[in-house]
Design a protein around this motif. Structure first.
Motif, mmCIF file in Angstrom:
data_model
loop_
_atom_site.group_PDB
_atom_site.id
_atom_site.type_symbol
_atom_site.label_atom_id
_atom_site.label_comp_id
_atom_site.label_asym_id
_atom_site.label_seq_id
_atom_site.Cartn_x
_atom_site.Cartn_y
_atom_site.Cartn_z
ATOM 1 N N ALA A 70 -35.251 -62.190 90.602
ATOM 2 C CA ALA A 70 -34.404 -61.003 90.669
ATOM 3 C C ALA A 70 -33.317 -61.088 89.609
ATOM 4 C CB ALA A 70 -33.785 -60.886 92.051
ATOM 5 N N ALA A 71 -33.041 -59.955 89.004
ATOM 6 C CA ALA A 71 -31.966 -59.889 88.017
ATOM 7 C C ALA A 71 -30.633 -60.060 88.739
ATOM 8 C CB ALA A 71 -32.018 -58.545 87.296
ATOM 9 N N PRO A 72 -29.664 -60.665 88.080
ATOM 10 C CA PRO A 72 -28.360 -60.850 88.718
ATOM 11 C C PRO A 72 -27.668 -59.508 88.923
ATOM 12 C CG PRO A 72 -28.247 -61.475 86.417
ATOM 13 C CD PRO A 72 -29.691 -61.185 86.723
ATOM 14 N N ASP A 73 -26.819 -59.447 89.913
ATOM 15 C CA ASP A 73 -26.038 -58.237 90.172
ATOM 16 C C ASP A 73 -24.904 -58.173 89.151
ATOM 17 O OD1 ASP A 73 -24.719 -56.051 91.169
ATOM 18 O OD2 ASP A 73 -23.903 -57.097 92.914
ATOM 19 N N LEU A 74 -24.957 -57.172 88.300
ATOM 20 C CA LEU A 74 -23.967 -57.025 87.235
ATOM 21 C C LEU A 74 -23.047 -55.832 87.478
ATOM 22 C CD1 LEU A 74 -26.410 -57.612 84.237
ATOM 23 C CD2 LEU A 74 -25.025 -59.308 85.443
ATOM 24 N N SER A 75 -23.103 -55.258 88.679
ATOM 25 C CA SER A 75 -22.363 -54.034 88.959
ATOM 26 C C SER A 75 -20.850 -54.213 88.890
ATOM 27 C CB SER A 75 -22.759 -53.484 90.329
ATOM 28 O OG SER A 75 -22.446 -54.420 91.341
ATOM 29 N N GLY A 131 -11.298 -56.490 83.644
ATOM 30 C CA GLY A 131 -10.462 -56.384 82.460
ATOM 31 C C GLY A 131 -10.952 -57.376 81.415
ATOM 32 N N TYR A 132 -10.415 -57.268 80.214
ATOM 33 C CA TYR A 132 -10.847 -58.133 79.121
ATOM 34 C C TYR A 132 -10.669 -59.608 79.469
ATOM 35 C CZ TYR A 132 -10.954 -60.619 74.733
ATOM 36 O OH TYR A 132 -11.254 -61.531 73.749
ATOM 37 N N GLU A 133 -9.493 -59.962 79.953
ATOM 38 C CA GLU A 133 -9.210 -61.375 80.228
ATOM 39 C C GLU A 133 -10.119 -61.935 81.305
ATOM 40 O OE1 GLU A 133 -6.883 -59.020 79.937
ATOM 41 O OE2 GLU A 133 -5.802 -59.669 78.130
ATOM 42 N N GLN A 134 -10.379 -61.123 82.337
ATOM 43 C CA GLN A 134 -11.271 -61.569 83.407
ATOM 44 C C GLN A 134 -12.692 -61.783 82.883
ATOM 45 O OE1 GLN A 134 -10.463 -58.090 85.762
ATOM 46 N NE2 GLN A 134 -9.572 -59.329 87.404
ATOM 47 N N ALA A 135 -13.174 -60.834 82.108
ATOM 48 C CA ALA A 135 -14.537 -60.930 81.571
ATOM 49 C C ALA A 135 -14.646 -62.135 80.638
ATOM 50 C CB ALA A 135 -14.912 -59.646 80.832
ATOM 51 N N GLN A 180 -30.295 -66.301 84.741
ATOM 52 C CA GLN A 180 -29.334 -65.410 85.385
ATOM 53 C C GLN A 180 -27.941 -65.565 84.772
ATOM 54 O OE1 GLN A 180 -29.629 -65.988 89.633
ATOM 55 N NE2 GLN A 180 -31.521 -64.815 89.764
ATOM 56 N N LEU A 181 -27.561 -66.794 84.482
ATOM 57 C CA LEU A 181 -26.276 -67.012 83.817
ATOM 58 C C LEU A 181 -26.274 -66.349 82.439
ATOM 59 C CD1 LEU A 181 -25.586 -70.762 84.712
ATOM 60 C CD2 LEU A 181 -24.228 -68.780 85.439
ATOM 61 N N TRP A 182 -27.366 -66.513 81.711
ATOM 62 C CA TRP A 182 -27.480 -65.913 80.380
ATOM 63 C C TRP A 182 -27.341 -64.389 80.459
ATOM 64 C CZ3 TRP A 182 -27.642 -67.664 75.476
ATOM 65 C CH2 TRP A 182 -27.987 -66.756 74.497
ATOM 66 N N GLU A 183 -28.047 -63.772 81.415
ATOM 67 C CA GLU A 183 -27.985 -62.319 81.559
ATOM 68 C C GLU A 183 -26.566 -61.861 81.880
ATOM 69 O OE1 GLU A 183 -30.988 -61.849 84.555
ATOM 70 O OE2 GLU A 183 -32.506 -61.302 83.078
ATOM 71 N N ARG A 184 -25.906 -62.572 82.773
ATOM 72 C CA ARG A 184 -24.525 -62.209 83.105
ATOM 73 C C ARG A 184 -23.623 -62.433 81.888
ATOM 74 N NH1 ARG A 184 -21.647 -60.564 87.234
ATOM 75 N NH2 ARG A 184 -19.442 -61.069 87.302
ATOM 76 N N GLU A 194 -24.421 -62.218 78.753
ATOM 77 C CA GLU A 194 -24.659 -61.126 77.800
ATOM 78 C C GLU A 194 -23.896 -59.877 78.223
ATOM 79 O OE1 GLU A 194 -26.409 -60.733 74.864
ATOM 80 O OE2 GLU A 194 -26.626 -62.899 74.824
ATOM 81 N N ALA A 195 -23.937 -59.562 79.509
ATOM 82 C CA ALA A 195 -23.225 -58.386 80.012
ATOM 83 C C ALA A 195 -21.712 -58.562 79.863
ATOM 84 C CB ALA A 195 -23.601 -58.130 81.467
ATOM 85 N N LEU A 196 -21.214 -59.766 80.114
ATOM 86 C CA LEU A 196 -19.785 -60.036 79.950
ATOM 87 C C LEU A 196 -19.377 -59.943 78.486
ATOM 88 C CD1 LEU A 196 -19.487 -62.988 82.460
ATOM 89 C CD2 LEU A 196 -18.300 -60.779 82.663
ATOM 90 N N ALA A 197 -20.205 -60.449 77.598
ATOM 91 C CA ALA A 197 -19.910 -60.372 76.166
ATOM 92 C C ALA A 197 -19.847 -58.913 75.710
ATOM 93 C CB ALA A 197 -20.958 -61.143 75.365
ATOM 94 N N THR A 198 -20.753 -58.096 76.212
ATOM 95 C CA THR A 198 -20.742 -56.666 75.889
ATOM 96 C C THR A 198 -19.466 -56.023 76.413
ATOM 97 O OG1 THR A 198 -23.145 -56.557 75.868
ATOM 98 C CG2 THR A 198 -21.966 -54.477 76.230
#
Length: 90
Positions: free
Chosen positions: A11-16, A22-26, A49-53, A55-59
């Motif tokens: 299953a893909a990680p929950d990225l919702s 905020g920027y600092e949190q991400a 799953q860590l990689w996918e998260r 990538e989403a955080l980097a975006t």
């Protein structure tokens, strides 16, 4: 492993929640993920799953920085416009 277990493991990680960060949190979460991936010791699925998260955080961080650049550019443009309007005509 049964087919049922495979589907839950893959299953893909929950990225919702990322859109709410905020920027600092991400950035902080991204640093933690990079550290975990560099350290190793996770399964392939956990790493994916860590990689996918990550990538989403980097975006998310990139979007924040792009927005900040746009705001700075707009502020500079307003300042320049104000200077031009205030400058005496020759």
């Amino acid at each position: 492993m049964t087919k049922e277990n495979q589907s839950s493991d893959n299953a893909a990680p929950d990225l919702s929640d990322i859109d709410q960060l905020g920027y600092e949190q991400a950035r902080e979460q991204l640093v933690e993920i990079v550290s975990k991936l560099e350290t190793g010791g996770t399964t392939l699925e956990e790493s994916l799953q860590l990689w996918e998260r990550g990538e989403a955080l980097a975006t998310r961080c990139e979007n924040w920085l792009d927005g900040a650049r746009e705001r700075l550019d707009a502020a500079r443009a307003r300042r320049e416009e104000t200077r031009e309007q205030a400058a005496p005509e020759e």
